[in-house]
Design an enzyme around this catalytic site. Structure first.
Site, PDB file in Angstrom:
ATOM      1  N   ARG A  36       0.808  -1.217   0.000  1.00 11.97           N
ATOM      2  CA  ARG A  36       0.000   0.000   0.000  1.00 11.97           C
ATOM      3  C   ARG A  36       0.843   1.270   0.000  1.00 11.97           C
ATOM      4  O   ARG A  36       0.404   2.310  -0.491  1.00 11.97           O
ATOM      5  CB  ARG A  36      -0.926  -0.072   1.217  1.00 11.97           C
ATOM      6  CG  ARG A  36      -1.753   1.114   1.517  1.00 11.97           C
ATOM      7  CD  ARG A  36      -2.871   1.358   0.530  1.00 11.97           C
ATOM      8  NE  ARG A  36      -3.702   2.402   1.095  1.00 11.97           N
ATOM      9  CZ  ARG A  36      -3.378   3.685   1.083  1.00 11.97           C
ATOM     10  NH1 ARG A  36      -2.269   4.094   0.501  1.00 11.97           N
ATOM     11  NH2 ARG A  36      -4.181   4.581   1.657  1.00 11.97           N
ATOM     12  N   ASP A  72     -13.412  -2.658  -2.765  1.00 12.73           N
ATOM     13  CA  ASP A  72     -14.216  -1.882  -1.821  1.00 12.73           C
ATOM     14  C   ASP A  72     -15.658  -1.859  -2.311  1.00 12.73           C
ATOM     15  O   ASP A  72     -15.907  -1.890  -3.519  1.00 12.73           O
ATOM     16  CB  ASP A  72     -13.686  -0.455  -1.688  1.00 12.73           C
ATOM     17  CG  ASP A  72     -14.217   0.184  -0.415  1.00 12.73           C
ATOM     18  OD1 ASP A  72     -13.601   0.012   0.649  1.00 12.73           O
ATOM     19  OD2 ASP A  72     -15.295   0.818  -0.473  1.00 12.73           O
TER      20      ASP A  72
END
Ligand code: CP3
Length: 343
Positions: A36, A72
Site C-alpha cells: 500500500r 471496496d
C-alpha cells in the site's frame, strides 16, 4: 480444495468450523502496508496483480478457510458515474452528493466487464493462484448502505440526508435504489461468472433503521438481488450490521447465510432464525485484545452455542481493526480450528 467454508454455508456436515475474518486483508498486516505504501488505496483496488497479492496475504499468514477479494463496496458507485475519493483521515468522500432527480437520472447502470473489469481480472488471477487452497468470496454493498454514502457524501452520524430523501421523496428514493440494485445484480453476476465461489452483501448501516423502515426502504432491494442471483449457484451471505432487531426480516432476504454482529448472543440468534439458514459470526473485533486464555473462553462459548445452527462460519462481528496485533488474528484461527474439531 478446502471446501469446509462452502459446506458450512449450505449446512452440510463439516469436520471443523471454518473461519475467515471480515477485512482480513488490510492495515493490521505489515505486509499490506508494504504494498500500500507504493500506491493509493483506489490504485490498489484497480491493479489486479497487487489486489490479488494482498487478497492472498491473510490466507497464507493466518490460515483462514476462505479468501475475500480485495476491493471496496464503493467502486461500483464510481462506475455509475460518480467521483469517489478516499481521504487519509476522513475515509471515503463523494464530493457531489446525490440529492435530487437530476443527479439520480445522471447515474448510469454500467456494464461490469467494461467499467469494473479490474475486479473481474483480480478474481480470475485469484482463482488461478488459489487453485487447491481455499474458496474465493466476492462481495458488494447492499443498496441501502451504498445509497447512504452517495446521499450523505461520505460517512455519516445521523443519516439525516438519507432519511430525508426516504421520507420526503419516496419516489426518488425508489428510483435511486432501483438503479443501485440493477448495478449490483449485474456486478455480482459478473463476479460469479469470473470465478467468485460465494458472495457477501455488506449492509453496514442497516442498523440505523428501525424494523418498519428496514422492511419498507432497504430489504426489498436485497430480496431482489438475492432472487436474481439464485441461478448463479453460489452461496450468498447477507450481513446486516447492528441488525439484532432485524434478524427475522433479514432471513426473508433469501440468503443462505446471515452474518451476525457481536451485540447478540449467537445462541439467541440461532433460536430465532431456526434451521433453514446458516449463520456467520460473531466475536467482538476488540475481543482479539483479550489475553489468550480469556480469548479462548470467548471462542469456545460461541462454538458451543453455534452447535445448534444449521451451519456456522466463524467470523468477527465486524471488520478487524487496524490496531489489532496480527498474532492475535492468527491465534483466533488456531483456536477455532482446534476447539471445533469433530472426532
Ligand atoms: O479483506 C477484506 O474484507 C476485503 C476488502 C474490503 C475493504 N473494504 C478494503 C478496505 C472490504 C470487503 C471492504 C468493504 C467495505 N468498504 C465496507 C463494508 C464492510 C464494513 O466495514 O462495514 C464499507 C462500509 C466500506 C467503505 C469504506 N472503505 C470505508 C468507510 C473506508 C474507510 C474507513 C476504513 O476502514 O479505512 C474504506 C477504506 C478501505 N477499504 C480500506 C481497506 C483495506 C483502508 C484503505 C487504506 O489502505 O487506507
Amino acid at each position: 480444495m478446502n471446501t469446509t467454508f462452502l459446506k458450512a454455508c449450505k449446512g452440510e456436515e463439516v469436520s471443523y468450523t471454518p473461519i475467515w475474518i471480515m477485512r482480513q486483508a488490510g492495515r493490521y498486516l505489515p505486509d499490506y502496508h508494504k504494498v500500500r505504501s507504493k500506491v493509493t488505496f483506489l490504485e490498489l483496488c484497480k491493479a489486479p496483480e497487487l489486489a490479488a497479492e494482498v487478497t492472498l496475504q491473510p490466507v497464507d499468514i493466518l490460515g483462514v478457510d476462505a479468501a475475500i477479494l480485495f476491493s471496496d463496496i464503493l467502486v461500483p458507485l464510481e462506475a455509475m458515474g460518480l467521483t469517489l475519493e478516499f481521504h487519509e483521515k476522513r475515509g471515503p468522500v463523494f464530493p457531489e452528493p446525490v440529492r435530487d432527480k437530476a443527479a439520480v437520472d445522471r447515474l448510469i447502470v454500467p456494464d461490469p466487464e467494461e467499467k469494473l473489469g479490474y475486479v473481474m481480472d483480480t478474481i480470475r488471477i485469484l482463482r488461478k493462484e488459489l487453485k487447491d487452497k481455499v474458496p474465493l468470496i466476492g462481495f458488494s454493498g447492499a443498496p441501502f448502505t451504498l445509497a447512504t454514502y452517495i446521499i450523505e457524501g461520505g460517512s455519516s452520524k445521523s443519516y439525516f440526508q438519507t432519511k430525508k430523501m426516504m421520507y420526503e421523496a419516496p419516489d426518488l428514493w425508489a428510483a435511486l435504489l432501483d438503479k443501485i440494485t440493477d448495478c449490483t445484480i449485474s456486478y455480482l453476476k459478473a463476479q460469479a461468472a469470473a470465478g467468485a465461489q460465494a458472495l457477501q452483501i455488506f449492509d453496514s448501516w442497516a442498523g440505523v433503521l428501525g424494523p418498519g423502515d428496514f422492511a419498507e426502504y432497504a430489504l426489498p432491494y436485497v430480496q431482489r438481488i438475492i432472487g436474481e442471483l439464485k441461478g448463479a449457484g453460489v452461496p450468498i451471505i447477507y450481513f446486516a450490521n447492528n441488525g439484532a432487531t432485524l434478524l427475522e426480516l433479514a432471513k426473508t432476504s433469501g440468503a443462505d447465510v446471515l452474518g451476525l454482529d457481536w451485540r447478540i448472543k449467537i445462541g439467541d440468534a440461532i433460536a430465532r432464525l431456526g434451521q433453514d439458514v446458516s449463520v456467520q459470526g460473531n466475536l467482538d473485533p476488540c475481543a482479539l485484545l483479550l489475553p489468550p486464555d480469556k480469548l479462548e473462553q470467548r471462542v469456545a462459548k460461541i462454538l458451543e452455542q453455534a452447535k445448534a445452527a444449521r451451519g456456522h462460519v466463524f467470523n468477527l462481528g465486524h471488520g478487524i481493526l487496524p490496531e489489532t496485533p496480527p498474532e492475535k488474528a492468527k491465534l483466533v484461527v488456531e483456536l477455532v480450528h482446534r476447539l471445533s474439531k469433530r472426532m
